[in-house]
Scaffold this active site. Structure first.
Site, PDB file in Angstrom:
ATOM      1  N   LYS A  32       0.852  -1.192   0.000  1.00 13.58           N
ATOM      2  CA  LYS A  32       0.000   0.000   0.000  1.00 13.58           C
ATOM      3  C   LYS A  32       0.883   1.235   0.000  1.00 13.58           C
ATOM      4  O   LYS A  32       1.768   1.380   0.835  1.00 13.58           O
ATOM      5  CB  LYS A  32      -0.898   0.011   1.240  1.00 13.58           C
ATOM      6  CG  LYS A  32      -1.779   1.258   1.330  1.00 13.58           C
ATOM      7  CD  LYS A  32      -2.810   1.128   2.427  1.00 13.58           C
ATOM      8  CE  LYS A  32      -2.372   1.633   3.770  1.00 13.58           C
ATOM      9  NZ  LYS A  32      -2.309   3.095   3.917  1.00 13.58           N
ATOM     10  N   ASP A  59      -3.505   4.365  -1.894  1.00 13.65           N
ATOM     11  CA  ASP A  59      -4.457   4.790  -0.855  1.00 13.65           C
ATOM     12  C   ASP A  59      -4.509   6.318  -0.803  1.00 13.65           C
ATOM     13  O   ASP A  59      -3.895   6.938   0.063  1.00 13.65           O
ATOM     14  CB  ASP A  59      -3.973   4.186   0.474  1.00 13.65           C
ATOM     15  CG  ASP A  59      -4.843   4.547   1.660  1.00 13.65           C
ATOM     16  OD1 ASP A  59      -5.987   4.988   1.457  1.00 13.65           O
ATOM     17  OD2 ASP A  59      -4.374   4.382   2.794  1.00 13.65           O
ATOM     18  N   LYS A  61      -7.612   8.124  -1.133  1.00 10.15           N
ATOM     19  CA  LYS A  61      -8.917   8.526  -0.546  1.00 10.15           C
ATOM     20  C   LYS A  61      -9.505   9.778  -1.203  1.00 10.15           C
ATOM     21  O   LYS A  61      -9.695  10.815  -0.543  1.00 10.15           O
ATOM     22  CB  LYS A  61      -8.772   8.766   0.961  1.00 10.15           C
ATOM     23  CG  LYS A  61      -8.313   7.551   1.750  1.00 10.15           C
ATOM     24  CD  LYS A  61      -8.371   7.809   3.238  1.00 10.15           C
ATOM     25  CE  LYS A  61      -7.933   6.639   4.071  1.00 10.15           C
ATOM     26  NZ  LYS A  61      -6.483   6.333   4.023  1.00 10.15           N
ATOM     27  N   ASP A  64     -14.240  14.662  -3.969  1.00 11.02           N
ATOM     28  CA  ASP A  64     -14.419  15.958  -4.613  1.00 11.02           C
ATOM     29  C   ASP A  64     -15.703  15.885  -5.444  1.00 11.02           C
ATOM     30  O   ASP A  64     -16.443  14.902  -5.331  1.00 11.02           O
ATOM     31  CB  ASP A  64     -13.192  16.292  -5.494  1.00 11.02           C
ATOM     32  CG  ASP A  64     -12.970  17.798  -5.636  1.00 11.02           C
ATOM     33  OD1 ASP A  64     -13.951  18.541  -5.829  1.00 11.02           O
ATOM     34  OD2 ASP A  64     -11.802  18.232  -5.556  1.00 11.02           O
ATOM     35  N   THR A 119     -11.820   5.326  11.002  1.00  8.72           N
ATOM     36  CA  THR A 119     -11.843   4.769  12.367  1.00  8.72           C
ATOM     37  C   THR A 119     -11.423   5.825  13.397  1.00  8.72           C
ATOM     38  O   THR A 119     -11.641   5.656  14.584  1.00  8.72           O
ATOM     39  CB  THR A 119     -10.914   3.539  12.479  1.00  8.72           C
ATOM     40  OG1 THR A 119      -9.692   3.837  11.821  1.00  8.72           O
ATOM     41  CG2 THR A 119     -11.548   2.326  11.853  1.00  8.72           C
ATOM     42  N   ARG A 211       3.045  -1.541  10.823  1.00  3.53           N
ATOM     43  CA  ARG A 211       4.140  -1.689  11.776  1.00  3.53           C
ATOM     44  C   ARG A 211       4.425  -3.106  12.269  1.00  3.53           C
ATOM     45  O   ARG A 211       5.606  -3.408  12.503  1.00  3.53           O
ATOM     46  CB  ARG A 211       3.917  -0.715  12.948  1.00  3.53           C
ATOM     47  CG  ARG A 211       4.167   0.726  12.511  1.00  3.53           C
ATOM     48  CD  ARG A 211       3.499   1.723  13.408  1.00  3.53           C
ATOM     49  NE  ARG A 211       2.042   1.674  13.289  1.00  3.53           N
ATOM     50  CZ  ARG A 211       1.206   2.398  14.014  1.00  3.53           C
ATOM     51  NH1 ARG A 211       1.677   3.214  14.927  1.00  3.53           N
ATOM     52  NH2 ARG A 211      -0.100   2.304  13.821  1.00  3.53           N
TER      53      ARG A 211
HETATM   54  O1  C5P Z   1       1.016   0.276  11.219  1.00  6.78           O
HETATM   55  P1  C5P Z   1      -0.409  -0.144  11.104  1.00  6.78           P
HETATM   56  O2  C5P Z   1      -0.592  -1.649  10.953  1.00  6.78           O
HETATM   57  O3  C5P Z   1      -1.293   0.431  12.205  1.00  6.78           O
HETATM   58  O4  C5P Z   1      -0.888   0.498   9.708  1.00  6.78           O
HETATM   59  C1  C5P Z   1      -2.208   0.425   9.263  1.00  6.78           C
HETATM   60  C2  C5P Z   1      -2.334   1.147   7.960  1.00  6.78           C
HETATM   61  O5  C5P Z   1      -3.716   1.190   7.606  1.00  6.78           O
HETATM   62  C3  C5P Z   1      -1.861   2.598   7.986  1.00  6.78           C
HETATM   63  O6  C5P Z   1      -1.357   2.917   6.680  1.00  6.78           O
HETATM   64  C4  C5P Z   1      -3.125   3.370   8.272  1.00  6.78           C
HETATM   65  O7  C5P Z   1      -3.077   4.672   7.768  1.00  6.78           O
HETATM   66  C5  C5P Z   1      -4.159   2.535   7.519  1.00  6.78           C
HETATM   67  N1  C5P Z   1      -5.540   2.701   7.996  1.00  6.78           N
HETATM   68  C6  C5P Z   1      -5.919   2.425   9.303  1.00  6.78           C
HETATM   69  N2  C5P Z   1      -7.224   2.591   9.689  1.00  6.78           N
HETATM   70  C7  C5P Z   1      -8.137   2.994   8.805  1.00  6.78           C
HETATM   71  C8  C5P Z   1      -7.786   3.276   7.479  1.00  6.78           C
HETATM   72  C9  C5P Z   1      -6.457   3.109   7.109  1.00  6.78           C
HETATM   73  O8  C5P Z   1      -5.090   2.027  10.115  1.00  6.78           O
HETATM   74  N3  C5P Z   1      -9.402   3.103   9.181  1.00  6.78           N
END
Ligand code: C5P
Length: 232
Positions: A32, A59, A61, A64, A119, A211
């Site tokens: 992503k 990604d 998003k 518009d 979220t 992460r």
């Molecule tokens: O590091 P981590 O596993 O928390 O990363 C989750 C990824 O998913 C990040 O790129 C975050 O921006 C994305 N994301 C999220 N929750 C959402 C939409 C996207 O954690 N509702």
């Protein structure tokens, strides 16, 4: 459509991204690319990762007026990404326009996924800042059903919402789910988390994992563990 693990490449530079991905010698993970990397490096990073054989979820998003989103999606469709997204709150008309823009002359197109409510938006903030009085869960399912009506392929949601989305929108409607952590791992700033194995049981089609893989001492091992738990 098979289940897959998408690695969130939340890096600030080309070097960091390529250093990270160069650890993967035997597999080509689905990755992503988010706003940070795309706004810093533009289409070049997409071309480069595509050339290296990765599938790409771009990604960005989009949100518009329909005409602007249609034209922007036409540009993105030429980048040859595999998945991109927009905000369902832009309305059904905007989502339909996006789909038109994304569809190439030969009829092919990347998957198009809608973000429902982020979220980071609580029910209280939704009521206070956005004047939306319905329960959060009702709003998420309504937006998912709008995305389905517009012809989109799925939504980004929590694994905890995946089963209900499938109930409302059908089993083929995709759920792309972040918020995944190993049972023995750090939760960090994510609030409602599930393990890859739980996400699989709950019906997620794709998990987006950052992460737990990117910050792991052995990223390849963490990726393989994720795939083993989620895909089997
Ligand atoms: O590091 P981590 O596993 O928390 O990363 C989750 C990824 O998913 C990040 O790129 C975050 O921006 C994305 N994301 C999220 N929750 C959402 C939409 C996207 O954690 N509702």
């Amino acid at each position: 459509m098979g289940k897959d693990v998408i690695i969130a490449c939340d890096f600030a530079s080309r070097e960091q991204t390529l250093d990270f991905l160069s650890q993967f010698q035997q597999e080509k993970p689905f990755v992503k690319i988010g706003m940070e990397l795309f706004y810093a490096l533009g289409p070049d990073i997409v071309h480069e990762l595509k050339q290296r054989g990765h599938k790409i979820f771009l990604d960005l998003k989009l949100h518009d007026i329909p005409n602007t989103v249609e034209k922007a999606m036409r540009v993105l469709s030429q980048l040859d990404v595999d998945m991109c997204n927009l905000h369902a709150s832009g309305t059904i008309a905007m989502m339909e326009a996006a789909l038109r823009g994304l569809t190439r002359p030969d009829g092919s197109r990347p998957l198009l996924i809608a973000v429902t409510q982020l979220t980071s938006t609580s029910e209280e903030r939704m009521r206070r800042d956005l004047l939306i009085e319905q329960p959060l869960d009702t709003v998420v399912m309504h937006y998912a059903s709008n995305a389905r009506s517009a012809g989109l392929d799925g939504v980004v949601c929590s694994p905890l919402e995946a089963a209900k989305v499938h109930e409302v929108c059908g089993p083929a409607f995709l759920t792309v789910t972040p918020g995944v952590r190993f049972a023995d791992g750090d939760v960090g700033d994510q609030v409602r988390v599930t393990t890859p194995a739980q996400a699989c049981l709950l019906g997620s089609d794709y998990i987006v994992v950052g992460r737990p893989i990117t910050a792991a001492a052995d990223a390849v091992a963490a990726y393989r563990r994720c795939c083993a738990e989620f895909i089997g």
